[in-house]
Enzyme design. Sequence first.
Site, short mmCIF file in Angstrom:
data_model
loop_
_atom_site.label_atom_id
_atom_site.label_comp_id
_atom_site.label_asym_id
_atom_site.label_seq_id
_atom_site.Cartn_x
_atom_site.Cartn_y
_atom_site.Cartn_z
CD GLU A 41 11.17 18.32 5.51
OE1 GLU A 41 10.96 18.59 6.78
OE2 GLU A 41 10.89 17.34 4.78
CE LYS A 71 18.31 13.71 7.75
NZ LYS A 71 19.07 12.30 7.87
P1 NAD Z 1 12.00 5.64 6.24
O1 NAD Z 1 11.22 6.39 7.62
O2 NAD Z 1 11.21 4.91 5.10
O3 NAD Z 1 13.08 4.63 6.67
C1 NAD Z 1 14.07 4.90 7.72
C2 NAD Z 1 14.77 3.73 8.05
O4 NAD Z 1 15.63 3.60 9.03
C3 NAD Z 1 13.83 2.33 8.50
O5 NAD Z 1 14.13 1.27 7.79
C4 NAD Z 1 14.14 2.27 9.95
O6 NAD Z 1 14.00 0.95 10.45
C5 NAD Z 1 15.53 2.71 9.91
N1 NAD Z 1 15.90 3.01 11.46
C6 NAD Z 1 15.23 4.20 12.02
N2 NAD Z 1 15.87 4.13 13.30
C7 NAD Z 1 16.86 3.36 13.27
C8 NAD Z 1 17.98 3.11 14.42
N3 NAD Z 1 18.03 3.70 15.35
N4 NAD Z 1 18.87 2.19 13.82
C9 NAD Z 1 18.87 1.64 12.67
N5 NAD Z 1 17.97 1.71 11.60
C10 NAD Z 1 16.96 2.82 12.06
O7 NAD Z 1 12.97 7.19 5.84
P2 NAD Z 1 12.93 7.41 4.28
O8 NAD Z 1 12.10 8.28 3.81
O9 NAD Z 1 13.55 6.38 3.46
O10 NAD Z 1 14.62 8.54 4.53
C11 NAD Z 1 15.70 8.05 4.50
C12 NAD Z 1 16.70 9.00 4.72
O11 NAD Z 1 16.85 9.94 3.75
C13 NAD Z 1 16.43 9.68 6.05
O12 NAD Z 1 17.60 9.97 6.73
C14 NAD Z 1 15.72 11.14 5.55
O13 NAD Z 1 16.02 11.88 6.54
C15 NAD Z 1 16.46 11.39 4.34
N6 NAD Z 1 15.55 11.99 3.22
C16 NAD Z 1 14.11 11.69 3.04
C17 NAD Z 1 13.32 12.32 2.26
C18 NAD Z 1 12.06 11.76 1.93
O14 NAD Z 1 11.36 12.47 1.24
N7 NAD Z 1 11.56 10.67 2.48
C19 NAD Z 1 14.01 13.25 1.53
C20 NAD Z 1 15.35 13.68 1.80
C21 NAD Z 1 15.93 13.08 2.62
P1 TYD Z 2 5.05 14.85 4.05
O1 TYD Z 2 4.92 13.78 3.07
O2 TYD Z 2 4.82 14.57 5.55
O3 TYD Z 2 6.33 15.41 3.73
P2 TYD Z 2 7.07 16.57 4.38
O4 TYD Z 2 6.47 17.26 5.52
O5 TYD Z 2 8.44 15.94 4.82
O6 TYD Z 2 7.42 17.60 3.30
O7 TYD Z 2 4.03 16.12 3.69
C1 TYD Z 2 4.01 16.40 2.33
C2 TYD Z 2 3.10 17.83 2.45
O8 TYD Z 2 1.77 17.50 2.41
C3 TYD Z 2 3.43 18.74 3.59
O9 TYD Z 2 3.24 19.96 3.24
C4 TYD Z 2 2.18 18.19 4.52
C5 TYD Z 2 1.30 17.91 3.54
N1 TYD Z 2 0.20 16.82 4.05
C6 TYD Z 2 -0.91 17.00 4.17
O10 TYD Z 2 -1.64 18.02 3.50
N2 TYD Z 2 -1.85 15.95 4.64
C7 TYD Z 2 -1.23 14.83 5.09
O11 TYD Z 2 -2.15 14.19 5.50
C8 TYD Z 2 0.06 14.50 5.20
C9 TYD Z 2 0.75 13.50 5.70
C10 TYD Z 2 0.96 15.88 4.68
#
Ligand code: NAD
Ligand code: TYD
Length: 350
Positions: free
Chosen positions: A133, A160
Amino acid sequence: MRTIVVTGGAGFIGSHVVRLLVNKYPNYRIINLDKLTYAGNLENLKDIEQAPNYKFVKGDICDAALLDKLFDEENVDAVIHLAAESHVDRSITNPMEFIQTNIVGTVTLLNVAKSKWAGNYEGKLFYHVSTDEVYGSLGETGFFYENTSYDPRSPYSASKASSDHLVMAYHHTFGLPVVISNCSNNYGPNQFPEKLIPLAINNIKKGNPIPVYGKGENIRDWLYVVDHARAIDLVFHRGKNGETYNIGGHNEWKNIDLIKVLCKIMDKKMNKAEGTAESLITYVKDRAGHDLRYAIDATKIEKELGWTPSLQFEEGIEKTVEWYLNNTSWLERIVSGEYEKYYKEQYTTR
Ligand code: NAD
Ligand code: TYD
């Protein structure tokens, strides 16, 4: 013996990374440092919590004194940094927490790594896990490459992007060994149900409306979370110092098409007539500044490190639905209390 601190290891992606490392490398010590915010859940790691090479430390990445002590006591060799505030919608309603954790937290960690490793960087690594993103929003064609200019457009992606820049600044200015990966949207077991896929599964299960933002035409590139964890393992071990790797599944879906696939699978699994779940689709007010399309070009990690996704989307989404249906107590515990309040605030006004 190598000691690795994984930050955010109790979250969605972090828990899959911790599990993979603990099981695959018995000669590594894996320390999971997590604040346990609303998104952190130690239940995600029940199967490995007794492993001799695993330790959990509850703590905040913004707490320099705690990090100082941790590095002194545990002789930390490497950091895999995933801790973050990760939900775009929450970043729109409350940006400050994103600035604090994602920017201030990352720089606090960088400072401690820099001062504890004190220029003796042999065998040390700071691995920063980031998102696609940061590159902004694509039109109908094109891809994000490692050299695509940063153009973040939400408070989440801007925070980020800032953290990515700080990691690279510590590399160039202080010589800190770093690697960054930028991944597309993940899906799979243990994802917090505020994100699209688990939210839709949970609502279909309960017969509640499935909220689709705008016209449902936004496009995301979905990757199964275990494949992201496999990529992180590879980048950690074989990524080149100071480089960035894009990770993605070549798996683009319009939100509405993805939801319709989910609906079909859910109808089948719940023995409902075809079309039952689709009738729950409800178009709601669009997200502010909603990025149109994300799509990753993952050629670099494929060519240089030999990574490819192991699961086709059809298989991954089926496994994901099964996991949520088989783990109802995991889901139920989360969607009560605090989450219910969030859900009401987020969706009743749309
Ligand atoms: P998540 O929200 O599920 O988990 C985040 C974790 O970080 C939680 O366990 C939370 O307790 C911990 N945390 C938050 N603030 C903290 C702090 N101040 N100190 C210590 N721990 C803390 O997130 P996720 O989806 O597992 O994402 C993990 C990483 O991967 C993030 O950096 C996110 O930007 C990146 N990422 C996520 C996605 C996705 O699709 N979810 C995609 C690409 C990159
Ligand atoms: P999300 O899972 O929040 O991931 P990101 O915004 O990081 O891509 O959302 C995925 C896509 O789905 C995004 O285009 C927003 C859309 N969305 C909905 O349409 N309805 C919802 O309730 C949510 C949470 C997301």
